[in-house]
Design a protein around this motif. Structure first.
Motif, PDB file in Angstrom:
ATOM      1  N   ALA A 469       0.820  -1.279  -0.103  1.00 39.35           N
ATOM      2  CA  ALA A 469      -0.136   0.017   0.296  1.00 39.35           C
ATOM      3  C   ALA A 469       1.156   1.218  -0.053  1.00 39.35           C
ATOM      4  CB  ALA A 469      -0.916   0.014   1.134  1.00 39.35           C
ATOM      5  N   ARG A 470       1.898   1.052   0.702  1.00 39.15           N
ATOM      6  CA  ARG A 470       2.936   2.316   0.959  1.00 39.15           C
ATOM      7  C   ARG A 470       3.745   2.550  -0.594  1.00 39.15           C
ATOM      8  NH1 ARG A 470       3.552   0.331   6.175  1.00 39.15           N
ATOM      9  NH2 ARG A 470       5.386  -0.544   5.546  1.00 39.15           N
ATOM     10  N   ALA A 471       4.130   1.485  -1.071  1.00 41.16           N
ATOM     11  CA  ALA A 471       4.667   1.671  -2.330  1.00 41.16           C
ATOM     12  C   ALA A 471       3.932   2.079  -3.436  1.00 41.16           C
ATOM     13  CB  ALA A 471       5.608   0.194  -2.502  1.00 41.16           C
ATOM     14  N   GLU A 476       4.858   6.254  -8.760  1.00 43.04           N
ATOM     15  CA  GLU A 476       5.320   7.043  -9.854  1.00 43.04           C
ATOM     16  C   GLU A 476       6.748   7.268 -10.007  1.00 43.04           C
ATOM     17  OE1 GLU A 476       3.605  10.894  -9.825  1.00 43.04           O
ATOM     18  OE2 GLU A 476       1.394  10.146  -9.911  1.00 43.04           O
ATOM     19  N   ASP A 477       7.658   6.987  -8.814  1.00 50.42           N
ATOM     20  CA  ASP A 477       9.052   7.160  -8.838  1.00 50.42           C
ATOM     21  C   ASP A 477       9.501   5.530  -9.361  1.00 50.42           C
ATOM     22  OD1 ASP A 477      11.830   6.391  -7.195  1.00 50.42           O
ATOM     23  OD2 ASP A 477      11.565   8.462  -7.701  1.00 50.42           O
ATOM     24  N   GLU A 478      10.552   5.695 -10.288  1.00 45.71           N
ATOM     25  CA  GLU A 478      11.011   4.403 -10.844  1.00 45.71           C
ATOM     26  C   GLU A 478      11.487   3.508  -9.891  1.00 45.71           C
ATOM     27  OE1 GLU A 478      14.077   2.914 -14.504  1.00 45.71           O
ATOM     28  OE2 GLU A 478      13.699   5.079 -14.172  1.00 45.71           O
ATOM     29  N   ASP A 479      12.413   3.944  -8.935  1.00 49.20           N
ATOM     30  CA  ASP A 479      12.909   3.076  -8.051  1.00 49.20           C
ATOM     31  C   ASP A 479      11.798   2.435  -6.924  1.00 49.20           C
ATOM     32  OD1 ASP A 479      15.396   3.371  -8.889  1.00 49.20           O
ATOM     33  OD2 ASP A 479      15.766   5.050  -7.307  1.00 49.20           O
ATOM     34  N   GLU A 480      10.840   3.299  -6.834  1.00 49.19           N
ATOM     35  CA  GLU A 480       9.548   2.709  -5.718  1.00 49.19           C
ATOM     36  C   GLU A 480       8.816   1.796  -6.544  1.00 49.19           C
ATOM     37  OE1 GLU A 480      10.851   4.763  -2.400  1.00 49.19           O
ATOM     38  OE2 GLU A 480       9.246   3.160  -2.863  1.00 49.19           O
ATOM     39  N   SER A 481       8.701   1.966  -8.211  1.00 50.18           N
ATOM     40  CA  SER A 481       8.060   1.174  -8.867  1.00 50.18           C
ATOM     41  C   SER A 481       8.914  -0.286  -8.812  1.00 50.18           C
ATOM     42  CB  SER A 481       7.985   1.639 -10.422  1.00 50.18           C
ATOM     43  OG  SER A 481       7.202   0.765 -10.937  1.00 50.18           O
ATOM     44  N   ASP A 482       9.835  -0.303  -8.809  1.00 46.42           N
ATOM     45  CA  ASP A 482      10.693  -1.518  -8.783  1.00 46.42           C
ATOM     46  C   ASP A 482      10.471  -2.250  -7.556  1.00 46.42           C
ATOM     47  OD1 ASP A 482      11.580  -1.180 -11.303  1.00 46.42           O
ATOM     48  OD2 ASP A 482      13.645  -0.669 -10.770  1.00 46.42           O
ATOM     49  N   GLN A 483      10.479  -1.404  -6.395  1.00 46.37           N
ATOM     50  CA  GLN A 483      10.312  -1.906  -5.233  1.00 46.37           C
ATOM     51  C   GLN A 483       8.915  -2.616  -4.913  1.00 46.37           C
ATOM     52  OE1 GLN A 483       9.964   1.017  -1.822  1.00 46.37           O
ATOM     53  NE2 GLN A 483       9.876  -0.662  -0.342  1.00 46.37           N
ATOM     54  N   LEU A 484       7.789  -1.696  -5.560  1.00 49.79           N
ATOM     55  CA  LEU A 484       6.600  -2.360  -5.642  1.00 49.79           C
ATOM     56  C   LEU A 484       6.415  -3.932  -6.137  1.00 49.79           C
ATOM     57  CD1 LEU A 484       3.441  -2.301  -5.247  1.00 49.79           C
ATOM     58  CD2 LEU A 484       3.303  -0.862  -7.156  1.00 49.79           C
TER      59      LEU A 484
END
Length: 693
Positions: A469-471, A476-484
């Motif tokens: 949910a947090r990720a 929208e951020d590319e690194d966070e997208s990879d984390q998701l």
């Protein structure tokens, strides 16, 4: 390319000196042809300068010229051809042509070198025969991808190899709508003489050293060979034909027609088990009747699938070159197959290549685009949308056929578009509902089996959901997208390896009521606690032990760890009854033909439509004595999150479960007991407010 696409009406005569439309007509013939047969009185390299940009484009896209010459070659032309035959690599290195513009420049600037280059790359095949006087000459015969012909006869007897030189009239005939078969007759006559002509390009010895009647003797001998080749010199041609026991269904005939109507490109989106392989081979056979020689290039993702193609092609009289082991095993056979086609010893070269080998520079370099027409058949075509594979798709191959039950790539719009850009759109669809209705596939019953997480798993699951949910809010951020993506993969693995699936499987087996035979158990690639040992092990190992030790079933795992020959033995044992079941992760998802299988246990499934559509199709293939298939789908019931429907974790879970529900509804929609099966999920759908889906 097809002559039906020529825009202007074709006339039976053109006057080149006064008719400006004549050149446009000839350029259109070149533009839409794949093979050009040409008869000339004599070969002169300087005539190549007249060929122009249309011919250069013809060569660039893989067109081939067969040049039949009525008189012995001059020494310079003979030497140029001999050099290309003896040292082709040297010639090709000297002229690394990459575009039609470069080809045009070479033709205009250095005709002798151009002649060598065309022969070295198999774009130009030259044969000599005094029996060519049987044909009116100069004669040009254009053939397109569908075997239609346009015959052009020039009144200018001095014309050499050029397309557009000369000032006399042109008489034209075409093969379609021609009851007198004038064009087809000229093609048959040309091919008969071509088959008996010599390809000895050595210049003739000086006249003073030859007997006065030797020319006549040579002519008589060449004519005799052309009319009736001795038994020892007849070519050994593969008999590529549709086996008499194969009768195409109406929908398969419709698929072939649609592909042809779309210009020899397109994708057949046919349900798994609907006979895509046979449809493709029958299509290829019809194409080969009109295009000789032809290379049938089958590209497929897995070794077992490649072996399956080879077995089917052998039924059609083909002996495919298998290109999916080491380079040393396939390179020479492939070269020899091309050489047989070049020498007229076979009319059809067939090749089966794995995706991995197809991608290799060595295989790409081994293809001979100018030697013959090529048909590319891509089985499970969606795989070729991957970025590293689509780069290897040859643009020079004009005939392209894609096969897949699911041509779209899940979550990869760019890859999907790349597939459609290369192979063309879906030209024919044959879905699972129609396949069941028409008796092509057997009906099935679908049983969802709800499984709860253990207490520890539920805690890990809630924690993962909160992180997701947090990720997701920062995706929208590319690194966070990879984390998701990584968090979603962890969640999927946790669900796939839920510990309670093993006792649930055991309970289903006990309640099944019939001996378990011809079954597939699909597992995840995670670890699980084995009931027998209380130790962590891969789920596939734990399931294999459970079936063998607790239920006395003869079972083997089917994974990438087994050698190809072992996998073949496993499938043979499953078909014959030597095994009750096989346990797999993904290796049985696509393409493998095991029609006897009638019982499926889905312990792990992704939300990718391709996977569950392929798996379902695998289970619905018809076989002797098979009335229906039964599918057990093990579905994890998400834990209670608390906080009501307004909590962030609940909303994320609802969003994720909706994806799973779409897969379940797809199974229910076509099942015999679909409404009853869906009713079993009523409470779960109500809990997540998903009754509308």
């Amino acid at each position: 390319m097809s002559f039906s696409q020529i825009a202007t009406p074709i006339r039976i005569r053109y006057e080149r000196a006064q008719d400006s439309g004549c050149r446009e007509f000839l350029e259109q013939c070149v533009e839409h042809a794949l093979l050009y047969r040409r008869l000339v009185p004599a070969l002169q390299a300087c005539a190549l300068t007249t060929l122009g940009p249309a011919f250069a484009r013809f060569i660039e896209r893989g067109g081939v010229v067969r040049l039949l010459v009525a008189s012995p070659l001059p020494p310079a032309e003979a030497d140029a051809i001999q050099r290309a035959v003896e040292r082709p690599e040297e010639v090709l290195r000297q002229c690394p042509m990459q575009s039609g513009v470069e080809v045009e420049r070479l033709l205009a600037s250095n005709p002798s070198l151009a002649l060598s280059w065309l022969v070295a790359r198999h774009s130009l095949l030259v044969r000599v025969s005094s029996a060519a006087s049987e044909l009116p000459h100069p004669t040009g015969l254009f053939t397109d991808a569908f075997g239609d012909h346009i015959c052009v006869v020039s009144a200018d007897q001095c014309e050499a190899t050029g397309f557009f030189d000369g000032a006399g009239s042109l008489d034209v005939a075409w093969s379609w709508g021609d009851p007198r078969r004038k064009a087809a007759t000229e093609v048959e006559r040309f091919d008969r003489i071509w088959g008996g002509a010599t390809n000895d390009w050595q210049p003739p010895p000086p006249a003073t050293t030859r007997p006065s009647d030797s020319r006549n003797e040579s002519a008589e001998e060449t004519s005799r060979v052309a009319e009736d080749p001795p038994e020892t010199t007849k070519p050994a041609v593969e008999c590529f034909a549709i086996p008499p026991e194969i009768l195409l269904r109406d929908y398969q005939k419709e698929a072939i027609r649609e592909w042809i109507n779309h210009g020899g490109r397109g994708i057949l989106a046919m349900a798994t088990g609907a006979g895509k392989t046979l449809t493709a081979l029958c299509l290829a056979c019809k194409l080969a009747e009109q295009n000789k020689p032809i290379v049938i290039l089958v590209v497929c993702p897995f070794l077992n699938l490649a072996m399956q193609w080879i077995r089917e092609m052998e039924r059609f009289g083909l002996a495919p070159v298998a290109c999916f082991h080491s380079r040393e095993q396939w390179e020479r056979p492939l070269q020899e197959a091309y050489q047989r086609a070049s020498a007229g010893l076979t009319q059809c070269v067939s090749v089966v290549v794995s995706n991995a080998t197809f991608l290799s520079p060595a295989f790409q370099a081994a293809l001979r685009p100018a030697l013959a027409q090529h048909l590319l058949i891509a089985d499970e075509v969606h795989n070729l949308g991957a970025a590293h594979l689509r780069k290897a798709l040859p643009e020079w191959i004009s005939l392209r056929l894609g096969l897949s039950a699911t041509p779209e790539r899940h979550g990869d719009a760019d890859g999907t578009q790349a597939i459609f850009d290369y192979f063309g759109d879906v030209v024919f669809e044959f879905g699972i509902d129609r396949a069941i209705k028409e008796g092509v596939l057997v009906p099935y019953r679908y049983h969802p089996v709800l499984v709860d997480l253990t207490e520890d798993e539920a805690g890990n699951y809630r924690e993962l959901t909160a992180k997701i949910a947090r990720a997701w809010s920062r995706a929208e951020d590319e690194d966070e997208s990879d984390q998701l993506k990584m968090l979603l993969i962890k969640r999927a693995r946790l669900l796939a390896a839920a510990a309670n699936k093993l006792p649930a499987l055991s309970a289903v087996l006990k309640a099944h009521g019939e001996p378990v035979e011809k079954a597939i158990v699909y597992c995840g690639d995670g670890t699980v606690e084995c009931p027998a040992t209380a130790e962590l092990d891969r789920q596939i190992i734990a399931v294999t032990r459970l079936l063998g030790d607790s239920h006395s079933l003869k079972v083997r795992k089917f994974t990438c760890d087994e050698r190809p020959d072992e996998r073949e033995d496993i499938l043979t044992a499953l078909r014959s009854g030597g095994l009750n079941a096989v346990v797999a992760i993904r290796c049985l998802d696509e393409g493998i033909d095991v029609p006897d299988v009638r019982l499926g246990f889905l312990l792990a499934s992704s939300t990718n439509p391709r996977q569950f559509i392929q798996r379902r199709g695998r289970l619905l293939r018809r076989a002797s004595g098979k009335v229906r298939a039964i599918i057990y789908d093990f579905i994890v019931r998400p834990p209670d999150f608390g906080g009501g429907s307004d909590s962030e974790s609940f909303n994320i879970e609802r969003r994720l479960f909706r994806r799973e529900l779409e897969r379940i509804i797809e199974f229910c929609r076509s099942a015999e007991n679909g409404p009853i099966a869906l009713q079993q999920l009523q409470d779960l759908r109500l809990n997540y407010n998903l009754l509308a889906y």
